[in-house]
Design an enzyme around this catalytic site. Structure first.
Site, PDB file in Angstrom:
ATOM      1  N   GLY A  10       0.810  -1.212   0.000  1.00 49.79           N
ATOM      2  CA  GLY A  10       0.000   0.000   0.000  1.00 49.79           C
ATOM      3  C   GLY A  10       0.845   1.263   0.000  1.00 49.79           C
ATOM      4  O   GLY A  10       1.907   1.306   0.624  1.00 49.79           O
ATOM      5  N   ARG A  71       1.008  -5.141  -5.135  1.00 48.52           N
ATOM      6  CA  ARG A  71       1.102  -6.389  -4.388  1.00 48.52           C
ATOM      7  C   ARG A  71       1.210  -7.505  -5.422  1.00 48.52           C
ATOM      8  O   ARG A  71       0.728  -7.353  -6.538  1.00 48.52           O
ATOM      9  CB  ARG A  71      -0.112  -6.586  -3.481  1.00 48.52           C
ATOM     10  CG  ARG A  71      -0.195  -5.552  -2.353  1.00 48.52           C
ATOM     11  CD  ARG A  71      -1.362  -5.838  -1.418  1.00 48.52           C
ATOM     12  NE  ARG A  71      -1.376  -4.925  -0.287  1.00 48.52           N
ATOM     13  CZ  ARG A  71      -1.981  -3.751  -0.269  1.00 48.52           C
ATOM     14  NH1 ARG A  71      -2.642  -3.345  -1.359  1.00 48.52           N
ATOM     15  NH2 ARG A  71      -1.951  -2.982   0.796  1.00 48.52           N
ATOM     16  N   ASP A 102       4.725  -4.615   6.518  1.00 45.05           N
ATOM     17  CA  ASP A 102       4.981  -5.962   7.022  1.00 45.05           C
ATOM     18  C   ASP A 102       5.044  -7.012   5.904  1.00 45.05           C
ATOM     19  O   ASP A 102       5.982  -7.810   5.849  1.00 45.05           O
ATOM     20  CB  ASP A 102       3.888  -6.336   8.034  1.00 45.05           C
ATOM     21  CG  ASP A 102       4.101  -7.715   8.630  1.00 45.05           C
ATOM     22  OD1 ASP A 102       5.046  -7.864   9.435  1.00 45.05           O
ATOM     23  OD2 ASP A 102       3.339  -8.636   8.296  1.00 45.05           O
ATOM     24  N   THR A 125       4.105   2.697   6.081  1.00 44.17           N
ATOM     25  CA  THR A 125       2.709   2.270   6.130  1.00 44.17           C
ATOM     26  C   THR A 125       1.955   3.145   7.113  1.00 44.17           C
ATOM     27  O   THR A 125       2.445   3.397   8.219  1.00 44.17           O
ATOM     28  CB  THR A 125       2.581   0.793   6.552  1.00 44.17           C
ATOM     29  OG1 THR A 125       1.208   0.510   6.854  1.00 44.17           O
ATOM     30  CG2 THR A 125       3.438   0.466   7.772  1.00 44.17           C
ATOM     31  N   ASP A 127      -0.503   2.264   8.713  1.00 42.03           N
ATOM     32  CA  ASP A 127      -1.009   1.421   9.798  1.00 42.03           C
ATOM     33  C   ASP A 127      -0.148   1.519  11.052  1.00 42.03           C
ATOM     34  O   ASP A 127      -0.620   1.235  12.156  1.00 42.03           O
ATOM     35  CB  ASP A 127      -1.071  -0.044   9.356  1.00 42.03           C
ATOM     36  CG  ASP A 127      -1.990  -0.262   8.171  1.00 42.03           C
ATOM     37  OD1 ASP A 127      -2.871   0.589   7.943  1.00 42.03           O
ATOM     38  OD2 ASP A 127      -1.826  -1.283   7.483  1.00 42.03           O
ATOM     39  N   ASP A 129       2.289  -0.430  12.070  1.00 38.65           N
ATOM     40  CA  ASP A 129       2.266  -1.748  12.707  1.00 38.65           C
ATOM     41  C   ASP A 129       3.563  -2.535  12.494  1.00 38.65           C
ATOM     42  O   ASP A 129       3.550  -3.771  12.509  1.00 38.65           O
ATOM     43  CB  ASP A 129       1.070  -2.561  12.202  1.00 38.65           C
ATOM     44  CG  ASP A 129       1.101  -2.788  10.696  1.00 38.65           C
ATOM     45  OD1 ASP A 129       1.965  -2.206  10.000  1.00 38.65           O
ATOM     46  OD2 ASP A 129       0.256  -3.566  10.193  1.00 38.65           O
ATOM     47  N   ARG A 171      -5.695  -1.464   9.464  1.00 41.58           N
ATOM     48  CA  ARG A 171      -5.726  -2.923   9.386  1.00 41.58           C
ATOM     49  C   ARG A 171      -6.027  -3.505  10.756  1.00 41.58           C
ATOM     50  O   ARG A 171      -7.060  -3.189  11.337  1.00 41.58           O
ATOM     51  CB  ARG A 171      -4.407  -3.449   8.795  1.00 41.58           C
ATOM     52  CG  ARG A 171      -4.527  -4.821   8.175  1.00 41.58           C
ATOM     53  CD  ARG A 171      -3.302  -5.238   7.403  1.00 41.58           C
ATOM     54  NE  ARG A 171      -2.080  -5.169   8.183  1.00 41.58           N
ATOM     55  CZ  ARG A 171      -0.931  -5.693   7.784  1.00 41.58           C
ATOM     56  NH1 ARG A 171      -0.859  -6.312   6.622  1.00 41.58           N
ATOM     57  NH2 ARG A 171       0.144  -5.602   8.538  1.00 41.58           N
TER      58      ARG A 171
END
Length: 319
Positions: A10, A71, A102, A125, A127, A129, A171
């Protein structure tokens, strides 16, 4: 030495500042920069081209990524990973900078175990994370996009005496939701990391409504999958007309903030320096407690990111 940069997974605000700094800095070091276009798919298909200063002129303020991203399901097959590695060898690329999250780092970790791949990852990202780093590239811009939206939603919520349920990205990580809820003064925040006690909150909200509260702002992390449930609960049990707003992909776009631009520059410089100084890298650039460093790729992919407990504790102080 020839070094390449690639975006994977992303997109996130800050990719273009990182791409520009990569090209400029590699030339400053007397080496040759390359672009891998279209992420892992482009790597498989050999879309590797030499980069010039002209390519990166005037892109610092732009969202997205000029070299694009993707992706790739094909990358799960060994023959395509082999093909991707051979394309790097054909272009004489000896080091690769990967802007990703990730999934991207897991893909690079797998490839590096199979081939003599020299790469450094930059955690990119919204996110937030990624294990080992306090912040990822793109998070600050996403938070500011959310903040702007919440400020505007609160205006209409208070005017029409409604409850607004705002779903944010992240996410399976509630970082964006937590920070956004705290900084916007939201009444409710639903995240995967913390159980939500409806009965306690319902009692509290009904008491406030009886004392004059005329609107509610609720932030829901997409990973909980509870957006509709919370809307129905607020309307049917708490007794306030509700509306849902899903912010969606606007959180991944927009001009990067000053912080994200500076973070992109710092991450990229350290990634390039490490590649130039090491024949075997396979690291991820991180920032912990304000200090930049490197994490082994295995450490990053083998561990799960957890939100700072002090930040989670602040959820109990929402009012």
């Amino acid at each position: 030495m020839s070094l390449a940069i690639m975006c994977s997974g992303g997109d996130a605000p800050g990719m273009n500042p990182a791409i520009k700094r990569f090209v400029d800095y590699v030339y400053e070091k007397g080496e040759i920069p390359y672009f891998v276009y279209n992420g892992l798919e482009g790597l498989i298909d050999g879309q590797i081209e030499r980069a010039t200063h002209k390519d990166v002129a005037g892109i610092v303020h732009r969202g997205g990524a000029i070299i694009r991203s993707s992706r790739s399901k094909r990358f799960y097959e060994y023959k395509y990973r082999k093909q991707a590695y051979e394309n790097l060898v054909k272009s004489d690329v000896t080091g690769l900078v990967v802007l990703g999250g990730d999934g991207s780092f897991r893909a690079m970790d797998l490839m590096s175990r199979e081939f003599d791949l020299n790469f450094v990852g930059i955690p990119t990202t919204i996110d937030n994370d990624i294990y080992g780093t306090d912040i990822c590239l793109g998070v600050d811009t996403a938070l500011n996009v959310i903040r702007d939206a919440l400020d505007k939603i609160r205006d209409t919520a208070s005017t029409f005496s409604r409850a607004f349920i705002v779903e944010v990205m992240g996410r399976d990580c509630g970082y964006l939701a937590i920070v956004s809820a705290i900084t916007s003064g939201a009444e409710i925040c639903i995240v995967p990391e913390v159980d939500f006690n409806k009965s306690v909150v319902e009692e509290h909200l009904k008491r406030e409504i009886a004392n004059g509260r005329n609107y509610i702002l609720s932030i829901v992390a997409e990973g909980t999958k509870k957006t509709n449930e919370i809307a129905q609960w607020l309307e049917n049990s708490v007794g306030m007309e509700s509306r849902i707003t899903v912010l969606g992909h606007i959180q991944r776009g927009g001009s990067p903030t000053v912080y994200d631009r500076m973070l992109a520059f710092e991450f990229t410089i350290r990634a390039v320096d490490h590649l130039l100084a090491n024949t075997s890298s396979n690291k991820v650039v991180v920032i912990k407690n304000g200090q930049y460093g490197m994490c082994e790729i295995s450490e990053v992919v083998d561990n799960r990111y957890t939100i700072n407990p002090e930040l989670l504790g602040m959820l109990n102080k929402l009012d």
